[in-house]
Scaffold this active site. Structure first.
Site, short mmCIF file in Angstrom:
data_model
loop_
_atom_site.label_atom_id
_atom_site.label_comp_id
_atom_site.label_asym_id
_atom_site.label_seq_id
_atom_site.Cartn_x
_atom_site.Cartn_y
_atom_site.Cartn_z
N TYR A 5 -16.32 65.25 -34.16
CA TYR A 5 -16.86 65.02 -32.81
C TYR A 5 -16.67 63.55 -32.45
CZ TYR A 5 -19.44 69.47 -32.88
OH TYR A 5 -19.79 70.80 -32.91
N TYR A 47 -16.31 71.67 -40.03
CA TYR A 47 -16.66 70.30 -40.47
C TYR A 47 -17.83 70.31 -41.45
CZ TYR A 47 -20.27 70.55 -36.82
OH TYR A 47 -21.33 70.93 -36.05
N ARG A 58 -19.74 73.78 -41.67
CA ARG A 58 -19.97 74.64 -40.50
C ARG A 58 -18.70 75.40 -40.16
NH1 ARG A 58 -23.19 74.72 -36.39
NH2 ARG A 58 -23.01 76.86 -36.98
N HIS A 102 -16.71 76.32 -34.28
CA HIS A 102 -17.52 76.87 -33.19
C HIS A 102 -17.40 76.00 -31.95
CE1 HIS A 102 -20.13 73.96 -35.24
NE2 HIS A 102 -20.61 73.70 -34.04
N HIS A 126 -19.97 74.96 -28.77
CA HIS A 126 -21.32 75.03 -28.22
C HIS A 126 -21.25 75.43 -26.75
CE1 HIS A 126 -23.36 72.90 -31.60
NE2 HIS A 126 -22.19 72.31 -31.73
#
Lengths: 258, 200
Positions: free
Chosen positions: A128, A167, A177, A180, A182
């Protein structure tokens, strides 16, 4: 980290997930604790929930009041280009170009029209742009990983983006994780407000993930996984995924005046 | 797999929530998100508080949303929250908590929504470590908590928990702490037709 050693292994987390799973032999009709249909808030395998979940039951309110209406958004709020996360003035982002599209429906199957949909995600390397993300994967100078759109008259949303990477996180040792995106959504009533995550089909990390597994019911979990949709793929350009979102049931009829 | 599934009796099965996670700050906030009216406007009030965990520690990675009726008591219907023009009241704001768990809105004084008995605002709470959003209400200071307010939600809450839904006066406005867990745990709400109310 609370309650357990920081070195807690994936195997220990797996055991906890298994011990909290709905009893699959109990049959579809049995759900004595009322776990189906919602994400559990008290779910210790996701360690950060331990001090952040309410211990009291939600208080049931009558269907009246301010929450029976919702904020209104329009193209004053959102520009059309905000739905394409691959547009960057200095160049193309790296990764697998995809389009994610679907419909936002209310609990009666009515399209949710003209409502705000917001998304954010990691880049193809699982990073991110957020300053607190310390994962040693490269930032992509051409990808911010955030987008917005308004649903159309049939409730459709559509985002062009890059497939996010999985990640690591620090819930337990070697925690990863699943990939995905959000999603943040509004309905016609504030009670329909939801933030959730869309996953990708066939991800081997899904059974290991204590955030995803916080959803007790298999069908509820499955409905967070998009479908690969070849009809949405474009030749020599991108891969398509379809994911529909159903908000909780509405209480007002569409014609009711404010 | 992703086609909506019918639930017996009452329509489609809703999509379930997931945590907002730690990385929403670049996506969900926007410039002016917390200023429903411009700071310094005549009549503007501050509506602020902290989000606290089960040990009373601040939650620095929460997000609070405010939904509020217009001055006439009607739900706001004007768009433009994300690109505020400085004049239009949209009724909606958003504020990420700071390192000490504080959120703060600049807004109009809460009024009694049309058809209601007392003044309140609606709040949505999201956080890392909170697997699904929570909704609550904040009522004006002085709202009776003895069961006589006339508001069905407030009066229906157990007597010893009603005060968790009432703001404190805190010039120039109000303070409302959200306690996710433990002593003084805030009352969180659900409505019919929502499986969060207890299975389906």
């Amino acid at each position: 980290m609370t309650g357990t050693s920081p070195a807690c292994s994936q195997a220990q987390i797996d055991d906890e997930i298994a011990s909290l799973a709905l009893d699959s032999t109990a049959g579809e009709d049995r759900d004595p604790a009322g776990l189906r249909g919602a994400t559990r808030l008290d779910y210790a395998p996701y360690r950060s929930t331990v001090l952040r979940h309410p211990t009291k039951a939600l208080h049931p309110a009558d269907p009246e009041g301010l929450e029976m209406w919702s904020p209104v958004f329009s193209h004053r709020d959102v520009a059309a280009v905000e739905s394409d996360l691959t547009i960057h003035p200095q160049g193309e982002p790296i990764g697998e170009r995809i389009r994610v599209t679907g419909r936002v429906l209310d609990g009666d199957g009515r399209p949710v029209r003209g409502q705000l949909v917001e998304v954010w995600q990691a880049n193809a390397g699982g990073r991110y742009i957020h300053q607190r993300d310390q994962h040693p994967a490269p930032l992509d100078p051409h990808f911010t990983g955030m987008g917005r759109c308004l649903t159309d008259e049939a409730g459709h949303y559509s985002f062009t983006t890059i497939k996010p990477g999985p990640y690591p996180w620090r819930n337990h040792l070697n925690a990863w994780r699943p990939a995905h995106i959000h999603f943040s959504l509004f309905g016609t009533e504030f009670v329909q407000r939801i933030v959730t995550q869309m996953y990708f089909p066939g991800d081997p990390l899904l059974p290991l993930d204590p955030i995803y597994q916080g959803i007790a019911d298999r069908g509820d979990r499955d409905r967070l996984v998009a479908s690969y949709a070849h009809d949405l793929s474009e030749p020599e350009f991108l891969m398509g995924y379809r994911w529909d979102i159903v908000l909780t049931g509405a209480h007002r009829t569409p014609a009711e005046e404010t | 797999m992703t086609q909506p599934t019918t639930q017996s009796g009452s329509g489609l099965v809703p999509t379930v929530g997931q945590t907002v996670g730690p990385f929403f700050h670049d996506a969900l906030p926007w410039p002016g998100d917390r200023h429903l009216v411009a700071p310094g406007d005549a009549g503007a009030v501050r509506l602020a508080g902290r989000v606290l965990d089960g040990e009373g520690a601040p939650v620095p990675d929460a997000l609070v949303e405010l939904w509020q009726a217009g001055a006439d008591g009607r739900p706001a219907t004007a768009p433009g929250s994300l690109r505020r023009d400085g004049h239009t009241f949209t009724g909606f704001g958003r504020c990420a908590t700071d390192e000490e768990g504080w959120w703060s809105f600049t807004t109009l004084p809460p009024v009694t929504p049309r058809g209601g008995a007392v003044a309140y605002v609606s709040l949505a709470v999201f956080a890392r470590g909170l697997l699904d959003r929570l909704l609550t209400r904040a009522y004006l200071p002085g709202t009776p908590v003895d069961g006589t307010s006339g508001d069905g939600v407030l009066d229906g809450v157990a007597a010893d928990r009603r005060a968790t839904l009432v703001m404190a006066a805190d010039d120039p406005g109000y303070r409302f702490d959200v306690r996710l867990q433990g002593e003084g745990e805030t009352v969180f709400l659900c409505w019919p037709r929502d499986p969060r109310a207890g299975g389906r």
